[in-house]
Every structure is written in structure tokens, then in C-alpha cells.
Design a protein around this motif. Structure first.
Motif, PDB file in Angstrom:
ATOM      1  N   UNK A 227      33.484  44.009  36.953  1.00 53.77           N
ATOM      2  CA  UNK A 227      33.855  45.244  37.645  1.00 53.77           C
ATOM      3  C   UNK A 227      35.321  45.236  38.057  1.00 53.77           C
ATOM      4  N   UNK A 228      35.852  44.049  38.352  1.00 56.39           N
ATOM      5  CA  UNK A 228      37.275  43.969  38.700  1.00 56.39           C
ATOM      6  C   UNK A 228      38.157  44.187  37.471  1.00 56.39           C
ATOM      7  N   UNK A 229      37.623  43.881  36.283  1.00 56.65           N
ATOM      8  CA  UNK A 229      38.383  44.094  35.042  1.00 56.65           C
ATOM      9  C   UNK A 229      38.249  45.544  34.576  1.00 56.65           C
ATOM     10  N   UNK A 230      37.014  46.075  34.608  1.00 55.36           N
ATOM     11  CA  UNK A 230      36.744  47.463  34.196  1.00 55.36           C
ATOM     12  C   UNK A 230      36.116  48.225  35.366  1.00 55.36           C
ATOM     13  N   UNK A 231      36.930  48.700  36.310  1.00 56.79           N
ATOM     14  CA  UNK A 231      36.378  49.420  37.472  1.00 56.79           C
ATOM     15  C   UNK A 231      35.973  50.843  37.102  1.00 56.79           C
ATOM     16  N   UNK A 240      29.250  46.969  29.528  1.00 58.31           N
ATOM     17  CA  UNK A 240      30.295  46.213  28.838  1.00 58.31           C
ATOM     18  C   UNK A 240      31.009  45.279  29.811  1.00 58.31           C
ATOM     19  N   UNK A 241      31.289  45.786  31.018  1.00 58.63           N
ATOM     20  CA  UNK A 241      31.976  44.968  32.030  1.00 58.63           C
ATOM     21  C   UNK A 241      31.148  43.751  32.416  1.00 58.63           C
ATOM     22  N   UNK A 282      38.415  39.992  46.302  1.00 61.58           N
ATOM     23  CA  UNK A 282      39.634  40.270  47.056  1.00 61.58           C
ATOM     24  C   UNK A 282      40.589  41.157  46.263  1.00 61.58           C
ATOM     25  N   UNK A 283      40.623  40.994  44.931  1.00 61.16           N
ATOM     26  CA  UNK A 283      41.580  41.744  44.110  1.00 61.16           C
ATOM     27  C   UNK A 283      41.466  43.260  44.308  1.00 61.16           C
ATOM     28  N   UNK A 284      40.255  43.863  44.262  1.00 62.26           N
ATOM     29  CA  UNK A 284      40.182  45.318  44.500  1.00 62.26           C
ATOM     30  C   UNK A 284      40.696  45.734  45.879  1.00 62.26           C
ATOM     31  N   UNK A 285      40.454  44.903  46.894  1.00 64.36           N
ATOM     32  CA  UNK A 285      40.951  45.222  48.232  1.00 64.36           C
ATOM     33  C   UNK A 285      42.473  45.189  48.265  1.00 64.36           C
ATOM     34  N   UNK A 286      43.064  44.207  47.590  1.00 66.71           N
ATOM     35  CA  UNK A 286      44.524  44.133  47.537  1.00 66.71           C
ATOM     36  C   UNK A 286      45.108  45.331  46.801  1.00 66.71           C
ATOM     37  N   UNK A 287      44.452  45.755  45.708  1.00 63.89           N
ATOM     38  CA  UNK A 287      44.921  46.930  44.977  1.00 63.89           C
ATOM     39  C   UNK A 287      44.869  48.180  45.852  1.00 63.89           C
ATOM     40  N   UNK A 288      43.795  48.297  46.639  1.00 58.51           N
ATOM     41  CA  UNK A 288      43.659  49.453  47.523  1.00 58.51           C
ATOM     42  C   UNK A 288      44.747  49.463  48.592  1.00 58.51           C
TER      43      UNK A 288
END
Length: 297
Positions: A227-231, A240-241, A282-288
Motif C-alpha cells: 500500500x505504501x508503494x501503490x496507494x 497487485x500491491x 511511517x512513510x505515508x505519515x511523512x508524505x502527508x
């Protein structure tokens, strides 16, 4: 990391891709915290290994293992829907029961398949090495299962399952038997996990009673990494994700355990898993946060 390790990581990643698809159905589509996976994965391995060692056809043994997993998932759903046992507790009860059931099926803690025929040896051409042919065979099978699952979830029953997970009250108001949909969804989820266990046992040369420990964590890690690769919330992308996440997860595990400068060993597998899942969360939170800061500026 050697080429052999890369092919091995791809092979195991594709097998656990089936687990990731099963976890995707239960956790993401049905919103059902199903821990039965830790029991249905070794259940599939136990049934397949026991039947193959008894002289049954490997394909028939793999099908029987898949059906056994479906039955385990349906029982978990029955405990929740019919007996009104809390979803998490129902899955824990089934997971605990499957430990003893798996021992009963095998009759001992492990069943070796080193000298027995498997689905991989039967499909193995002489001109291609087995460590290359097995991942290629798995790739074809897993992709076919992915598209079959996409098709099913687009049918009337599949849409009913998705509606049950999204908004059960609204689904009931539309005449959908949400209890039955939970049973069907969990049966499919655990059937995929049992199929993965059967293939894993035939790939690794045997079934062991402890091989299911942490399977649910691996499945969740694959889903989260994917999901972090294909949100995306589109079904085709979500499945696929999950597959890509399982393969990427195994590649990272293989890279971490084979990198001499890091100094990790096989016993550090759970630590690496925890770190990877934490990073993926953590990555999605950092992107947000970065988007918010850019918007403020």
C-alpha cells in the motif's frame, strides 16, 4: 547477494503473496481481524505433506489443503456470526485449535517431502534449473489467482462481500446476508493461506508444526508495504500491491540477512520484519506532513 538468493527470495515472496491476498480480504475488505492465518497456513502444509507422503497426487493434495483452509476460515466465521463470539477472539480460538488439529493430521511434529514428488517436480523440465523454474511456475499461478480473485470480487457475491466490509448496516438494509458474506470471505481468505502453506511445504521440502508462527505478521507487512508503494483504493491495484509488497518484503529480508556489513542472522528475522513494517507505516505519515508544509508555504 547471490543470484540463487534472489530467485529464492522471489519464490518465497510469491508464495507469501497468496497469504497477502488472504490477509487483504479479511483485514482490508471485510475489516475482520482474522488470526486464523497462523493456523490455516500450517494446516495447508500439514494436509498436503501428509497426503503426498501417503502416495496421493500432489495436485490433489494441494487442492485438499486449500479446501481444508476454506473450512477453517468458515468455522471462524461461524463462531463469530452464529455464536456471537467477538471476531478477534473467534479467530484466536480457531488458531489455537488448529495447532492440535495439525499435529493430529501429521501424527508427528514434521513430515519431510525430500524424496516425494511435488507439484514443482512434476512440472519441472530437464532443461531448466529447479531454482529458476519454481519461481516462474509460481509467478504464473499467483498472477492467475490474482486475476481470478479480481473477477470474483467484481461479481454479485464479491460486491456483497465488499459491501459487508465497508458498511454492514447499509448492506443489511439492501437485503445482503452479511453473516453469510463473512463466512464466504473468511473461507476464501484462509483457502488462499492454506494454498500458500501447501506450496511452501512442497517448496521447502516438508511441513513443520511451527511453520505458521508469525504468518499473519508477514501477510500484514506485505499488505502495508504494498500500500505504501501503490496507494490506491481500486481493487485491481490493491491486489497487485499485496503481491508486490510480499515480493519486496522478501527481497528486503534476503538483502538484510545476506548483507555482511549489517551483521544480521536468521534469528533477527522478526526484528527486520518489525523495522520494515514500522518504516512502511511511517512513510505515508511523512508524505502527508510534507504536503501540509508545502500547502502552508
Amino acid at each position: 547477494m547471490s543470484m540463487y538468493s534472489l530467485w529464492g527470495a522471489l519464490e518465497i515472496g510469491l508464495i507469501f503473496g497468496l497469504v497477502a491476498l488472504g490477509v487483504l480480504i479479511s483485514f482490508r475488505i471485510l475489516r475482520f481481524p482474522d488470526l486464523t492465518v497462523d493456523g490455516s497456513f500450517p494446516l495447508g502444509a500439514a494436509v498436503a505433506a501428509t497426503l503426498i507422503s501417503a502416495g496421493f497426487d500432489p495436485f490433489a493434495a494441494t487442492l485438499a489443503a486449500t479446501l481444508a483452509g476454506a473450512l477453517a476460515g468458515a468455522i471462524t466465521g461461524w463462531l463469530n456470526v452464529r455464536l456471537k463470539i467477538m471476531d478477534l477472539l473467534a479467530s484466536i480460538l480457531m488458531m489455537i485449535a488448529l495447532y492440535s488439529i495439525n499435529l493430529r493430521i501429521m501424527g508427528r511434529p514434521n513430515v519431510p517431502l525430500i524424496t516425494e514428488p511435488t507439484v514443482f517436480t512434476l512440472l519441472q523440465p530437464e532443461a531448466v534449473s529447479d531454482y529458476i523454474m519454481r519461481p516462474l511456475t509460481l509467478l504464473v499461478a499467483v498472477v492467475a489467482i490474482k486475476f481470478l480473485l479480481d473477477w470474483f470480487l467484481g461479481t454479485q457475491i464479491g460486491l456483497a462481500i465488499r459491501s459487508t466490509g465497508s458498511n454492514p448496516r447499509m448492506a443489511r438494509s439492501q437485503g445482503i446476508a452479511t453473516g453469510s458474506m463473512v463466512l464466504v470471505g473468511l473461507a476464501i481468505s484462509n483457502a488462499l493461506c492454506a494454498l500458500a502453506g501447501a506450496l511452501f511445504a512442497q517448496s521447502q521440502g516438508g511441513a513443520d508444526i511451527s511453520m505458521g508462527i508469525g504468518t499473519i505478521v508477514i501477510g500484514l507487512a506485505a499488505v502495508i508495504v504494498g500500500e505504501s508503494i501503490f496507494p490506491s483504493r481500486r481493487l485491481l491495484v490493491m491486489t497487485l500491491a499485496a503481491l508486490v509488497g510480499a515480493v519486496v518484503y522478501r527481497f528486503f529480508i534476503a538483502l538484510a540477512l545476506n548483507a555482511d556489513f549489517i551483521g544480521l542472522h536468521a534469528q533477527d528475522l522478526n526484528l527486520v520484519t518489525a523495522v520494515l513494517v514500522t518504516v512502511a507505516l511511517v512513510i505515508p505519515l511523512l508524505k502527508q506532513k510534507l504536503r501540509i508544509k508545502k500547502g502552508v508555504r
